[in-house]
Design a protein around this motif. Structure first.
Motif, PDB file in Angstrom:
ATOM      1  N   LYS A   4       0.856  -1.181   0.000  1.00  0.00           N
ATOM      2  CA  LYS A   4       0.000   0.000   0.000  1.00  0.00           C
ATOM      3  C   LYS A   4       0.895   1.235   0.000  1.00  0.00           C
ATOM      4  O   LYS A   4       1.846   1.325   0.787  1.00  0.00           O
ATOM      5  CB  LYS A   4      -0.909   0.004   1.229  1.00  0.00           C
ATOM      6  N   TYR A   6       0.886   5.660  -0.411  1.00  0.00           N
ATOM      7  CA  TYR A   6       0.098   6.883  -0.357  1.00  0.00           C
ATOM      8  C   TYR A   6       0.831   7.962  -1.145  1.00  0.00           C
ATOM      9  O   TYR A   6       2.031   8.162  -0.959  1.00  0.00           O
ATOM     10  CB  TYR A   6      -0.101   7.334   1.097  1.00  0.00           C
ATOM     11  N   ILE A  37      -5.741   9.185  -2.632  1.00  0.00           N
ATOM     12  CA  ILE A  37      -4.311   9.194  -2.313  1.00  0.00           C
ATOM     13  C   ILE A  37      -3.784   7.812  -1.934  1.00  0.00           C
ATOM     14  O   ILE A  37      -2.613   7.653  -1.629  1.00  0.00           O
ATOM     15  CB  ILE A  37      -4.002  10.186  -1.172  1.00  0.00           C
ATOM     16  N   SER A  38      -4.635   6.806  -1.956  1.00  0.00           N
ATOM     17  CA  SER A  38      -4.274   5.462  -1.522  1.00  0.00           C
ATOM     18  C   SER A  38      -4.213   4.513  -2.723  1.00  0.00           C
ATOM     19  O   SER A  38      -5.151   4.460  -3.519  1.00  0.00           O
ATOM     20  CB  SER A  38      -5.315   4.959  -0.513  1.00  0.00           C
TER      21      SER A  38
END
Length: 179
Positions: A4, A6, A37-38
């Motif tokens: 993940k 950002y 934003i992820s």
């Protein structure tokens, strides 16, 4: 394994965001979910996919948008995420160059949609800046910093709206040349 990340991009930076996603693909990280934003990536074959981001006329759940996205899927394009009216698309690079907008008119239409979005935000951003600026100059340092941030965003919206207008003029001239 998933990763993940950002990262923040402004609405007018969709081409820069696409390049960043392509760079992640080159490193073997393939976007499987994105929006805002992820970003969630899955490890895969380096350079397997190319990415595009487009602004829909309606939300992705709208029937008109669903029909359009279904059409794209029939051409080998996968929808891997969305954020409001923005959708994140990918296609295997082995299938050739990935272009959503193959003609000048569709490029113009897309840029006009982005400029309309920015110009729609302009009065709201200006009101927020002006409303806070009076407080920021006489209030606490936090308010002053907020005023600076709002002012910066306001200038960015104006600057990039003008840049998009310049691109639109260039595309209009290109259209005339090709006719």
């Amino acid at each position: 394994m998933t990763h993940k990340k950002y990262r923040a991009f402004f609405a007018w930076e969709h081409e820069r965001e696409e390049k960043w996603l392509d760079t992640q693909s080159d490193k073997g990280l393939q976007l499987i979910r994105g929006g805002g934003i992820s970003y969630v990536f899955e490890e895969g074959t380096p350079g397997e996919y190319a990415y595009k981001i487009l602004l829909l006329d309606e939300l992705p759940t709208h029937s008109k948008s669903r029909d359009f996205l279904r059409f794209l899927e029939e051409t080998g394009v996968e929808v891997v995420g969305s954020y409001m009216r923005w959708v994140y698309l990918r296609r295997r690079r082995a299938e050739g160059p990935f272009e959503i907008y193959s003609d000048v008119d569709s490029k113009i239409l897309h840029l006009k949609k982005i400029r309309t979005l920015l110009l729609g935000l302009l009065p709201l951003e200006a009101a927020a800046f002006l409303g806070n600026a009076g407080i920021g100059l006489h209030g606490s340092p936090g308010n002053f910093l907020l005023s600076l941030l709002l002012g910066f965003i306001l200038v960015m919206i104006i600057t990039h709206s003008l840049q998009i207008t310049g691109k639109l003029k260039d595309l209009a001239q290109e259209r005339v040349i090709h006719e």
